[in-house]
Design an enzyme around this catalytic site. Sequence first.
Site, PDB file in Angstrom:
ATOM      1  N   LEU A 189       6.995   5.246   5.318  1.00 19.10           N
ATOM      2  CA  LEU A 189       6.771   4.847   6.669  1.00 19.10           C
ATOM      3  C   LEU A 189       7.718   3.238   6.126  1.00 19.10           C
ATOM      4  CD1 LEU A 189       2.799   4.521   7.352  1.00 19.10           C
ATOM      5  CD2 LEU A 189       4.553   5.481   9.057  1.00 19.10           C
ATOM      6  N   ALA A 215       1.055  -1.286   0.259  1.00 21.64           N
ATOM      7  CA  ALA A 215      -0.176   0.061   0.409  1.00 21.64           C
ATOM      8  C   ALA A 215       1.158   1.265   0.198  1.00 21.64           C
ATOM      9  CB  ALA A 215      -0.462  -0.154   0.779  1.00 21.64           C
ATOM     10  N   PHE A 216       0.181   2.586  -0.958  1.00 20.19           N
ATOM     11  CA  PHE A 216       0.789   3.454  -0.797  1.00 20.19           C
ATOM     12  C   PHE A 216       1.781   3.719   1.090  1.00 20.19           C
ATOM     13  CE2 PHE A 216      -2.717   6.103   0.964  1.00 20.19           C
ATOM     14  CZ  PHE A 216      -2.313   6.972   1.790  1.00 20.19           C
ATOM     15  N   LYS A 217       1.078   4.025   1.904  1.00 16.97           N
ATOM     16  CA  LYS A 217       1.896   3.799   3.370  1.00 16.97           C
ATOM     17  C   LYS A 217       3.059   3.823   2.748  1.00 16.97           C
ATOM     18  CE  LYS A 217      -2.555   5.343   4.004  1.00 16.97           C
ATOM     19  NZ  LYS A 217      -3.572   5.387   5.146  1.00 16.97           N
ATOM     20  N   ASP A 218       3.543   3.064   2.635  1.00 10.27           N
ATOM     21  CA  ASP A 218       5.342   2.440   2.172  1.00 10.27           C
ATOM     22  C   ASP A 218       5.922   3.202   1.837  1.00 10.27           C
ATOM     23  OD1 ASP A 218       4.890  -0.449   3.918  1.00 10.27           O
ATOM     24  OD2 ASP A 218       3.956  -1.329   1.485  1.00 10.27           O
TER      25      ASP A 218
END
Length: 495
Positions: free
Chosen positions: A116, A110-113
């Site tokens: 994060l 997911a784009f949060k990677d």
Amino acid sequence: MELSYQSTRGGETGVTASQAILKGLADDGGLFMPTFIPKLDKTMEELAGMTYQETAYEVMKLFLTDYTEEELKNCIARAYDSKFDTGEIAPLAKADGAYFLELYHGSTIAFKDMALSILPHLMITAAKKNQVKNKIVVLTATSGDTGKAAMAGFADVEGTAIIVFYPKDGVSRIQELQMVTQKGDNTHVVAIHGNFDDAQTGVKKIFGDKAFAAELAEKGCQLSSANSINIGRLVPQVVYYVYAYAKLLEAGEIEAGEQINVTVPTGNFGNILAAYLAKEMGVPVKTLICASNENKVLYDFFRTGTYDRNRDFILTTSPSMDILISSNLERLIYLSAGCDAKANAALMKELSDKGSYTVTEEMRGFMKDFLGGFASEEENRATIKKIFEDTGYLIDTHTGVAASVYNHYKEETKDPAKTVIASTASPYKFSGSVLEAIDGVRPEEDEFAIVDRLAELSGVAIPQAVEEIRTAPVRHTAECGIDQMQATVAGILSV
């Protein structure tokens, strides 16, 4: 002029980038913003030849001004490595008349990677720079993706602990399994009996409790945030919009200086705000298309100038966008008020007290480059199916919302500008909903039978992140009520 950070509510000024990253949230409940938005000091032609890591340095050095070149390059090298399944880190796929910016090639799909992966390194570097001896306790609410991506980043990082709250029954089964099977002695996951807004409000309340902070300090702990309210999350997100434009230029898809549109599926407003910052830095962006699902609080805001969270909360097949309090919008409100912290604080108080506020016509004029749109569940399913049948390209339910909204925009405006759509998650993160969209049948089977069926139908390989959790043991089973969140944190930390 030296760039520093200040609270959107006026309580703190002159804060360094590393201090802002460590704190996450300002003491007055505001969000940290830079004193000005820096301009890129490399041309798009120069950026076109750069790797993702090189682009990241050119963007982030302008915001994180108290990090040395060596510190920042070290953080970037550790973040954007073999954890990503492509050397491009954020490749562009051309399909259905748009360019899909694939932001899901990291370890949690997911784009949060994208942010994060680097935040733990920025935070640990910041702790050393500021002689922090306390354990840093990362406290986060998640609507599904942030939790896993943050835990993957912070797992077993020395001097840290991470506590994640998520809404029970408010995330996909794959999202939940990714969280509850997370390894790491310093990771903690708690399901709350409420929705994401309840989790986010509860976390903000804990951050605002000065007495609790003092108790934690006595135990050698201090809180920080991995949510998109942390400037250390927002700055790395700016990078991929700069990179996308540079790569389109390098591939000859656009001319130098040609304006593009950007469409972003949005709940908490961080991802599209990053696109706005890229525009302000000098990326030629024309329209920022803010795509909502049936929780269309942002669509209504851009249409009317009134933000109103007093409405039913709808559970959709794009759960990471099931949000009625878009925290990062405060940063845009602050900018649109001419960085008047007092005016912004008054509006945020109205939101807290009444659940709504209305901006001035002048502020609406400032936000003219934003355009809101929304897609119903039915439209989302139809778009996923049509794109797959017409092109063979498979997208998830959040990207489906964005593609649907963009198609409406194109029909209504006839705008010929080339458009980048932020593709925020692998279709396998929401396999049941994606399978139902392309197959027309509601899957009743086991989650992994659905995954296998989707792979068989689509020919798209199952990501390693999904294969890993097939047999991984569940390690986290804690649950609590909304009113028990602080006591739960105290219990975990033995305060």
